[in-house]
Design a protein around this motif. Sequence first.
Motif, short mmCIF file in Angstrom:
data_model
loop_
_atom_site.label_atom_id
_atom_site.label_comp_id
_atom_site.label_asym_id
_atom_site.label_seq_id
_atom_site.Cartn_x
_atom_site.Cartn_y
_atom_site.Cartn_z
N LEU A 1 0.44 7.57 0.71
CA LEU A 1 -0.55 6.93 1.58
C LEU A 1 -0.96 7.86 2.72
O LEU A 1 -2.12 7.89 3.11
CB LEU A 1 -0.01 5.60 2.14
N ALA A 2 0.03 8.62 3.22
CA ALA A 2 -0.28 9.55 4.31
C ALA A 2 -1.20 10.66 3.81
O ALA A 2 -2.14 11.07 4.52
CB ALA A 2 1.02 10.14 4.87
N ASP A 3 -0.97 11.12 2.58
CA ASP A 3 -1.81 12.17 2.00
C ASP A 3 -3.24 11.70 1.78
O ASP A 3 -4.17 12.49 1.83
CB ASP A 3 -1.23 12.65 0.65
N GLN A 4 -3.36 10.41 1.49
CA GLN A 4 -4.71 9.88 1.23
C GLN A 4 -5.13 8.98 2.39
O GLN A 4 -5.73 7.93 2.19
CB GLN A 4 -4.73 9.02 -0.04
N ALA A 5 -4.79 9.40 3.59
CA ALA A 5 -5.01 8.53 4.76
C ALA A 5 -6.44 8.01 4.83
O ALA A 5 -7.38 8.77 4.62
CB ALA A 5 -4.66 9.30 6.03
N SER A 6 -6.56 6.74 5.10
CA SER A 6 -7.90 6.15 5.17
C SER A 6 -7.96 5.21 6.37
O SER A 6 -6.94 4.85 6.95
CB SER A 6 -8.19 5.38 3.88
N GLU B 1 4.85 5.95 0.96
CA GLU B 1 4.37 6.28 2.31
C GLU B 1 3.78 7.69 2.34
O GLU B 1 2.76 7.91 2.98
CB GLU B 1 5.51 6.17 3.32
N GLN B 2 4.45 8.58 1.63
CA GLN B 2 3.96 9.96 1.57
C GLN B 2 2.58 9.99 0.93
O GLN B 2 1.66 10.63 1.44
CB GLN B 2 4.97 10.79 0.74
#
Length: 400
Positions: free
Chosen positions: A59-64, A56-57
């Motif tokens: 994915l949040a850092d690479q939010a798309s 999740e972290q």
Amino acid sequence: MTSLFQSVPQAPRDPILGLNEQFNTDSRDHKVNLGVGVYYDEQGRMPLLNSVKHVEQRLADQASARGYLPIDGIVSYNKGAQQLLLGADSAVLAQDRAVTIQSLGGTGALKIGADFLKTIVPNATVAISNPSWENHRALFEKAGFEVVDYPYYDAQTKGFDLPGMLQFLEQLPNQSIIVLHACCHNPTGIDPTFEQWLQIADVITAKQHIPFMDIAYQGFGAGLEPDAAAVRMFTERQIPMLISSSFSKSFALYGERVGALTVITTDSEQSPKVLSQLKRLARTNYSNPPTHGAKIISCIFNDAELLQQWKDELAQMRQRIKAMREQLVIKLKEHGVAQNMDFVLTQNGMFSYSGLTQAQVQQLRDEDAIYILDTGRICVAALNPHNMDTVAAAIARVLR
Ligand code: LMR
């Protein structure tokens, strides 16, 4: 003026999620929820798994942006779900005989599967175990099937009634749909042995019945591999079947509705056609599935290190539940329960069919704020060192 909705009757409360609603409105501080099938840790908290948190972290850092997923979901998620279920080296996978779509939890998989079966065997009888997960009957009835119960639980022995089940399956019309719990039977926690599964498969083959395996607790019984043994044996025997998988519990992602429907065909030529029909059903129901939960799981499936971390976390949950079973039996004895409660130790998964009557369950709810399903099903996965003594003392009191 008469209202359009004037004659709408009140629907009954859902026996599981309805009890949850009641629990949430209970203002007693010491309340304990042993109703719904949810795993809680030692501190009584629903865990956020470290493997999940890590992804999740990331994915949040690479939010798309979130585009639509394909109707059948994320390809790598479906592939991972197949491998978990059938084994990475499964002949069925090599032969292109498994069709999987991402579903809205295990329930969503059951519903799409039921709707699909309604198009090919519309007059089939559906047989569910007695007892079964509360939603099975309602779900298949809503899909338009007649639902009957096959014998499963023997109240005398607190065990499995294999002869009763086999005899019942034999006298059902050919091509009936048989709903089976692949492991960790819900609600009893009592599973057939592998030998018994072989006998069940024999009758199903002889009668050309259609198994619909529900596997919502893979990894909570003996482990990820042994819990899939019945499914794999059925597929090896070329039995065409449907399987609903749920990852709600194993990844502690209940609210993300992460499940999968797998259909095992008998010939690879059938597979694309089956897939096209499943996609049609998904499209007309909810269009396409949500992204977040399935993305997390597919990342874990595709990263060896994270996959191992998740397997370890799942093993910890499984071991904690086993320890709680042992503690419960010890504590009940300590609180003066004379009857033999050792059956709790041989049950698998999150649940124990306690043998408590509806009146005793009601008493526990009213007097102790302990919530157990009306059938006496206890979620052992919600017991912990802090609530164990109170729960055991209260159960011992109502059993007296
Ligand atoms: C249960 O049996 O408690 C869980 O599967 C939750 C549910 O949806 O009923």
